[in-house]
Design a protein around this motif. Structure first.
Motif, PDB file in Angstrom:
ATOM      1  N   TYR A 136     101.363  49.213  84.673  1.00  0.00           N
ATOM      2  CA  TYR A 136     100.040  48.583  84.627  1.00  0.00           C
ATOM      3  C   TYR A 136      98.987  49.689  84.707  1.00  0.00           C
ATOM      4  O   TYR A 136      99.072  50.563  85.571  1.00  0.00           O
ATOM      5  CB  TYR A 136      99.830  47.625  85.818  1.00  0.00           C
ATOM      6  CG  TYR A 136     100.509  46.277  85.708  1.00  0.00           C
ATOM      7  CD1 TYR A 136     101.519  46.035  84.784  1.00  0.00           C
ATOM      8  CD2 TYR A 136     100.149  45.240  86.560  1.00  0.00           C
ATOM      9  CE1 TYR A 136     102.145  44.797  84.712  1.00  0.00           C
ATOM     10  CE2 TYR A 136     100.769  43.995  86.489  1.00  0.00           C
ATOM     11  CZ  TYR A 136     101.766  43.785  85.566  1.00  0.00           C
ATOM     12  OH  TYR A 136     102.379  42.563  85.507  1.00  0.00           O
ATOM     13  N   ASP A 137      97.961  49.580  83.860  1.00  0.00           N
ATOM     14  CA  ASP A 137      96.957  50.640  83.793  1.00  0.00           C
ATOM     15  C   ASP A 137      95.837  50.426  84.819  1.00  0.00           C
ATOM     16  O   ASP A 137      94.653  50.410  84.489  1.00  0.00           O
ATOM     17  CB  ASP A 137      96.410  50.715  82.356  1.00  0.00           C
ATOM     18  CG  ASP A 137      95.378  51.820  82.177  1.00  0.00           C
ATOM     19  OD1 ASP A 137      95.263  52.668  83.078  1.00  0.00           O
ATOM     20  OD2 ASP A 137      94.679  51.810  81.151  1.00  0.00           O
ATOM     21  N   PHE A 138      96.226  50.164  86.070  1.00  0.00           N
ATOM     22  CA  PHE A 138      95.278  50.221  87.191  1.00  0.00           C
ATOM     23  C   PHE A 138      96.140  50.403  88.426  1.00  0.00           C
ATOM     24  O   PHE A 138      97.259  49.921  88.495  1.00  0.00           O
ATOM     25  CB  PHE A 138      94.377  48.982  87.287  1.00  0.00           C
ATOM     26  CG  PHE A 138      95.040  47.654  87.103  1.00  0.00           C
ATOM     27  CD1 PHE A 138      95.382  47.186  85.842  1.00  0.00           C
ATOM     28  CD2 PHE A 138      95.321  46.855  88.191  1.00  0.00           C
ATOM     29  CE1 PHE A 138      96.009  45.953  85.666  1.00  0.00           C
ATOM     30  CE2 PHE A 138      95.924  45.619  88.031  1.00  0.00           C
ATOM     31  CZ  PHE A 138      96.276  45.178  86.758  1.00  0.00           C
ATOM     32  N   LEU A 370      97.653  36.683  81.351  1.00  0.00           N
ATOM     33  CA  LEU A 370      98.573  37.545  80.591  1.00  0.00           C
ATOM     34  C   LEU A 370      97.872  38.498  79.619  1.00  0.00           C
ATOM     35  O   LEU A 370      98.088  38.436  78.408  1.00  0.00           O
ATOM     36  CB  LEU A 370      99.571  36.676  79.811  1.00  0.00           C
ATOM     37  CG  LEU A 370     100.618  35.930  80.621  1.00  0.00           C
ATOM     38  CD1 LEU A 370     101.467  35.058  79.699  1.00  0.00           C
ATOM     39  CD2 LEU A 370     101.512  36.873  81.408  1.00  0.00           C
ATOM     40  N   ASN A 371      97.063  39.395  80.161  1.00  0.00           N
ATOM     41  CA  ASN A 371      96.392  40.379  79.311  1.00  0.00           C
ATOM     42  C   ASN A 371      97.406  41.140  78.454  1.00  0.00           C
ATOM     43  O   ASN A 371      98.383  41.703  78.978  1.00  0.00           O
ATOM     44  CB  ASN A 371      95.642  41.370  80.213  1.00  0.00           C
ATOM     45  CG  ASN A 371      95.057  42.520  79.433  1.00  0.00           C
ATOM     46  OD1 ASN A 371      94.222  42.328  78.559  1.00  0.00           O
ATOM     47  ND2 ASN A 371      95.505  43.746  79.726  1.00  0.00           N
ATOM     48  N   GLU A 372      97.172  41.147  77.153  1.00  0.00           N
ATOM     49  CA  GLU A 372      97.979  41.922  76.187  1.00  0.00           C
ATOM     50  C   GLU A 372      99.479  41.704  76.346  1.00  0.00           C
ATOM     51  O   GLU A 372     100.263  42.664  76.339  1.00  0.00           O
ATOM     52  CB  GLU A 372      97.668  43.413  76.309  1.00  0.00           C
ATOM     53  CG  GLU A 372      96.257  43.765  75.889  1.00  0.00           C
ATOM     54  CD  GLU A 372      96.020  45.261  75.780  1.00  0.00           C
ATOM     55  OE1 GLU A 372      96.845  46.038  76.271  1.00  0.00           O
ATOM     56  OE2 GLU A 372      94.994  45.646  75.177  1.00  0.00           O
ATOM     57  N   VAL A 421      90.405  39.290  71.305  1.00  0.00           N
ATOM     58  CA  VAL A 421      91.128  40.451  70.793  1.00  0.00           C
ATOM     59  C   VAL A 421      90.700  41.714  71.538  1.00  0.00           C
ATOM     60  O   VAL A 421      89.509  41.994  71.697  1.00  0.00           O
ATOM     61  CB  VAL A 421      90.869  40.614  69.273  1.00  0.00           C
ATOM     62  CG1 VAL A 421      91.477  41.905  68.752  1.00  0.00           C
ATOM     63  CG2 VAL A 421      91.453  39.420  68.517  1.00  0.00           C
ATOM     64  N   ASN A 422      91.690  42.464  71.994  1.00  0.00           N
ATOM     65  CA  ASN A 422      91.459  43.812  72.531  1.00  0.00           C
ATOM     66  C   ASN A 422      91.783  44.801  71.414  1.00  0.00           C
ATOM     67  O   ASN A 422      92.890  44.779  70.884  1.00  0.00           O
ATOM     68  CB  ASN A 422      92.425  44.130  73.673  1.00  0.00           C
ATOM     69  CG  ASN A 422      92.188  43.298  74.920  1.00  0.00           C
ATOM     70  OD1 ASN A 422      91.241  42.520  74.979  1.00  0.00           O
ATOM     71  ND2 ASN A 422      93.038  43.468  75.906  1.00  0.00           N
ATOM     72  N   ALA A 423      90.830  45.638  71.054  1.00  0.00           N
ATOM     73  CA  ALA A 423      91.099  46.616  69.991  1.00  0.00           C
ATOM     74  C   ALA A 423      90.263  47.864  70.248  1.00  0.00           C
ATOM     75  O   ALA A 423      89.186  47.789  70.847  1.00  0.00           O
ATOM     76  CB  ALA A 423      90.762  46.015  68.623  1.00  0.00           C
ATOM     77  N   HIS A 527      92.483  58.591  86.239  1.00  0.00           N
ATOM     78  CA  HIS A 527      91.560  57.463  86.094  1.00  0.00           C
ATOM     79  C   HIS A 527      91.569  56.965  84.651  1.00  0.00           C
ATOM     80  O   HIS A 527      91.802  57.736  83.724  1.00  0.00           O
ATOM     81  CB  HIS A 527      90.118  57.882  86.438  1.00  0.00           C
ATOM     82  CG  HIS A 527      89.844  57.902  87.904  1.00  0.00           C
ATOM     83  ND1 HIS A 527      90.384  58.838  88.758  1.00  0.00           N
ATOM     84  CD2 HIS A 527      89.083  57.079  88.687  1.00  0.00           C
ATOM     85  CE1 HIS A 527      89.969  58.599  89.988  1.00  0.00           C
ATOM     86  NE2 HIS A 527      89.178  57.535  89.976  1.00  0.00           N
ATOM     87  N   ASN A 528      91.288  55.699  84.488  1.00  0.00           N
ATOM     88  CA  ASN A 528      90.903  55.198  83.187  1.00  0.00           C
ATOM     89  C   ASN A 528      89.406  55.523  83.094  1.00  0.00           C
ATOM     90  O   ASN A 528      88.605  55.016  83.886  1.00  0.00           O
ATOM     91  CB  ASN A 528      91.156  53.695  83.083  1.00  0.00           C
ATOM     92  CG  ASN A 528      90.922  53.195  81.668  1.00  0.00           C
ATOM     93  OD1 ASN A 528      89.913  53.558  81.058  1.00  0.00           O
ATOM     94  ND2 ASN A 528      91.819  52.379  81.161  1.00  0.00           N
ATOM     95  N   ASN A 529      89.054  56.397  82.166  1.00  0.00           N
ATOM     96  CA  ASN A 529      87.688  56.965  82.115  1.00  0.00           C
ATOM     97  C   ASN A 529      86.790  56.263  81.099  1.00  0.00           C
ATOM     98  O   ASN A 529      85.803  56.834  80.645  1.00  0.00           O
ATOM     99  CB  ASN A 529      87.789  58.453  81.764  1.00  0.00           C
ATOM    100  CG  ASN A 529      88.467  59.242  82.867  1.00  0.00           C
ATOM    101  OD1 ASN A 529      87.891  59.425  83.923  1.00  0.00           O
ATOM    102  ND2 ASN A 529      89.701  59.664  82.635  1.00  0.00           N
ATOM    103  N   LYS A 530      87.125  55.010  80.760  1.00  0.00           N
ATOM    104  CA  LYS A 530      86.328  54.341  79.729  1.00  0.00           C
ATOM    105  C   LYS A 530      85.115  53.620  80.320  1.00  0.00           C
ATOM    106  O   LYS A 530      84.458  52.838  79.637  1.00  0.00           O
ATOM    107  CB  LYS A 530      87.202  53.383  78.926  1.00  0.00           C
ATOM    108  CG  LYS A 530      88.310  54.133  78.173  1.00  0.00           C
ATOM    109  CD  LYS A 530      89.053  53.249  77.195  1.00  0.00           C
ATOM    110  CE  LYS A 530      90.270  53.963  76.627  1.00  0.00           C
ATOM    111  NZ  LYS A 530      91.373  54.131  77.596  1.00  0.00           N
ATOM    112  N   GLY A 531      84.799  53.891  81.578  1.00  0.00           N
ATOM    113  CA  GLY A 531      83.614  53.276  82.184  1.00  0.00           C
ATOM    114  C   GLY A 531      82.326  53.806  81.578  1.00  0.00           C
ATOM    115  O   GLY A 531      82.241  54.967  81.195  1.00  0.00           O
TER     116      GLY A 531
HETATM  117  C1  ADA Z   1      94.224  47.861  77.255  1.00  0.00           C
HETATM  118  C2  ADA Z   1      94.238  47.154  78.602  1.00  0.00           C
HETATM  119  C3  ADA Z   1      93.274  47.742  79.577  1.00  0.00           C
HETATM  120  C4  ADA Z   1      93.247  49.251  79.479  1.00  0.00           C
HETATM  121  C5  ADA Z   1      92.885  49.673  78.069  1.00  0.00           C
HETATM  122  C6  ADA Z   1      92.869  51.192  77.900  1.00  0.00           C
HETATM  123  O1  ADA Z   1      93.592  47.247  76.268  1.00  0.00           O
HETATM  124  O2  ADA Z   1      94.040  45.780  78.488  1.00  0.00           O
HETATM  125  O3  ADA Z   1      93.653  47.324  80.867  1.00  0.00           O
HETATM  126  O4  ADA Z   1      94.476  49.756  79.833  1.00  0.00           O
HETATM  127  O5  ADA Z   1      93.865  49.189  77.204  1.00  0.00           O
HETATM  128  O6  ADA Z   1      92.016  51.820  78.501  1.00  0.00           O
HETATM  129  O7  ADA Z   1      93.721  51.723  77.213  1.00  0.00           O
END
Ligand code: ADA
Length: 553
Positions: A136-138, A370-372, A421-423, A527-531
């Motif tokens: 999980y990406d968190f 159920l994300n993705e 949609v997540n893209a 970190h997920n740096n997409k903030g």
């Molecule tokens: C996915 C996911 C997010 C995050 C994102 C990313 O779409 O739903 O939780 O992980 O990708 O930053 O790659």
């Protein structure tokens, strides 16, 4: 919701003991809690592995304290959320457990008045719950991360007053949930709306439930611009509950999401309940800080990724006028998990509890889950169907969806109300050494619109889109990972969305940088740096760009 009961908060400083996974041979239910030594303290709410002594560690964190009751008999312990799994022992006896992370739990216990000892053991090992897996990406923190309290349950009590608005003229359907001691048959109650003088009613109780239709005499509509709230108090002769609600109707018309009959464009962000200092245990001040920033940027929409939200946060969304997508926990779960009976039953239970707890929040307009997930394969269909059925059996007034990253391969879109949609055009697509990936944003989105048009009667939301920027990283050529690149990318995405009629909403990925697993090529700093903000809410360049576009939309 508030109760006229005797309530004792269990928030505060607890004695604490940590047993690291290397020293553990047993699972949480088998672990011997009696012989442990409490040699330190932790705050509740709090994440025990976000504090210095145990940062990054996995194992069982054991909290202990005493409390004093002034009432005897049945009591309810409520806690807004544990991570990842928890076991509760009172006066040496096991009384409850949960494997549902981020889920508000209510446990019944019978206790005499006087002093008691409570022990709560939280396990943050990945296998503590079937709901998690390590990719999980968190970050998977551990602890009692939300408020906890204990209150008495008087016989004949009323537990909930659930309000569904029927129209915009103030007609509402009220469902009253009573304690299990209330027998089938007629029951006298009083109801007061907006603190007016209470009126008496005789309701017919069946299986601890009664329903009746009422009218709010001075209805004011709830909208993001005018977040008017009403209150209802239902009382029996032994207790009362007060809940707030809003009068607003959510619908889909001609493929567009409508609020109170008018088309609305949802503009905002995905937000993790996550903070650079306290991890997932945000307090009211941090929630308010985030909402003030989002408001100031012209956002009206938050996707609560990827788990049930703090009830206090949803209260603030009600008060401050945000539209919320709340979802149960899931992240990229594929076939093996989707067809595992334990995973399935946990998903259904977690989703049911989320809907039951959040049902009165006018801010919540979308239920997700159920994300993705592997929604391009057969095992996803029965589970998605069961989750939709679970939601609709409790609440048919909101829209259902799941965020899909399977695009044309998805085989489950027909089961939900919204195509989401997540893209990541401009980020994950394209060869970094090849053409400038920003140019993919428009053609990629054009293709997604075509996909959504195959379900023309459903509305369409971009549930994730964005790219990363390392806070403070700049480059004259605006290369990837710089604030310049992220700002350019978000500008393209937001401009496309505000100018496109088909899109009902955009949740940019994401509001603030969030701690994730430590290793991984794509996750510098762990970190997920997409903030648009870093984890301390320092703005990156994209802040001004997004704000300008959203404010003028
Ligand atoms: C996915 C996911 C997010 C995050 C994102 C990313 O779409 O739903 O939780 O992980 O990708 O930053 O790659």
């Amino acid at each position: 919701m508030t109760y006229t009961r005797s309530i004792t908060s269990l928030n505060g400083i607890w004695n604490f003991c940590f047993v690291e996974e290397t020293a553990l041979t047993s699972t949480l239910p088998d672990f011997d809690l009696i012989s442990v030594k409490y040699d330190t303290v932790e705050a509740v709410p709090g994440a025990f592995d976000a504090t210095r002594e145990r940062i990054g560690k996995r194992g069982i964190g054991i909290y202990r304290r005493t409390f004093t009751l002034t009432t005897s008999g049945r009591h309810e312990i409520t806690c807004g959320g544990f991570l990842l799994a928890a076991r509760i022992v009172i006066d040496g006896k096991d009384v409850a457990s949960t494997v549902l992370p981020f889920t508000k739990e209510r446990f019944e216990v019978t206790l005499e008045s006087g002093k008691h000892e409570i022990i709560i053991a939280c396990d943050n090992r990945f296998d503590a719950t079937p709901m998690w897996n390590p990719n999980y990406d968190f970050y998977a923190f551990g602890g009692i991360i939300r408020d906890i309290e204990i209150m008495n349950i008087p016989d004949g009590a009323v537990n909930r007053a659930i309000v569904k608005p029927l129209n915009l003229d103030g007609n509402i359907a009220l469902t009253i949930l009573f304690d299990k001691t209330v027998p089938n048959g007629n029951k006298k109650i009083t109801i007061s709306i907006d603190e007016a003088e209470a009126s008496e009613y005789i309701v017919s109780v069946k299986d601890c439930k009664a329903t009746l239709n009422l009218r709010v005499s001075n209805p004011t509509l709830w909208t993001p611009e005018t977040p008017n709230l009403h209150t209802i108090t239902v009382a029996t002769d032994t207790s009362a509950v007060t809940e707030s609600f809003g009068i607003r109707i959510v619908s889909v018309q001609n493929g567009r999401i409508c609020l109170n009959g008018k088309q609305i464009k949802l503009l905002g962000y995905n937000r993790h309940e996550s903070d650079g200092d306290v991890g997932p245990a945000l307090g009211a001040q941090q929630h308010i800080r985030d909402l003030q920033i989002l408001k100031e940027m012209g956002c009206n929409f938050i996707r609560g990724s990827h788990y049930p939200q703090h009830q206090g946060f949803l209260d603030l969304c009600d008060q401050m006028g945000f539209l919320v997508w709340e979802e149960s926990l899931g992240w990229n779960n594929v076939n093996e998990q989707l067809s595992d009976p334990t995973f399935i039953s946990c998903q259904i239970e977690a989703t049911r509890k989320m809907v039951e707890e959040s049902i009165n929040h006018p801010s919540v307009i979308i239920w997700g889950f159920l994300n993705e997930c592997g929604s391009d394969s057969e095992p996803a269909r029965p589970l998605i169907k069961s989750l939709v059925d679970t939601i609709k059996s409790i609440d048919d007034t909101r829209l259902t969806t799941y965020a899909s990253n399977r695009e044309e391969r998805d085989i489950c879109f027909d089961l939900v109300d919204i195509i989401s949609v997540n893209a990541y055009p401009g980020w994950y697509c394209g060869d970094l050494g090849g053409p400038w990936p920003l140019q993919f944003v428009k053609p990629y989105n054009d293709r997604l619109i075509e996909l959504s048009n195959k379900f023309a009667d459903k509305s369409y939301i971009i549930s994730e889109m964005g790219g990363a920027a390392l806070y403070g990283c700049h480059d004259v050529m605006g290369s990837q990972w710089t604030e310049e690149y992220q700002a350019d990318l978000l500008e393209q995405i937001c401009t496309y969305v505000v100018n496109n009629e088909r899109i009902s909403g955009l949740a940019l990925w994401m509001f603030a940088d969030t701690r994730t697993y430590i290793c991984g090529q794509n996750k510098p700093r762990g970190h997920n740096n997409k903030g648009t903000f870093n984890e301390y809410r320092r703005p990156k360049m994209s802040y001004r760009i997004v704000k300008k576009i959203f404010k003028n939309a």
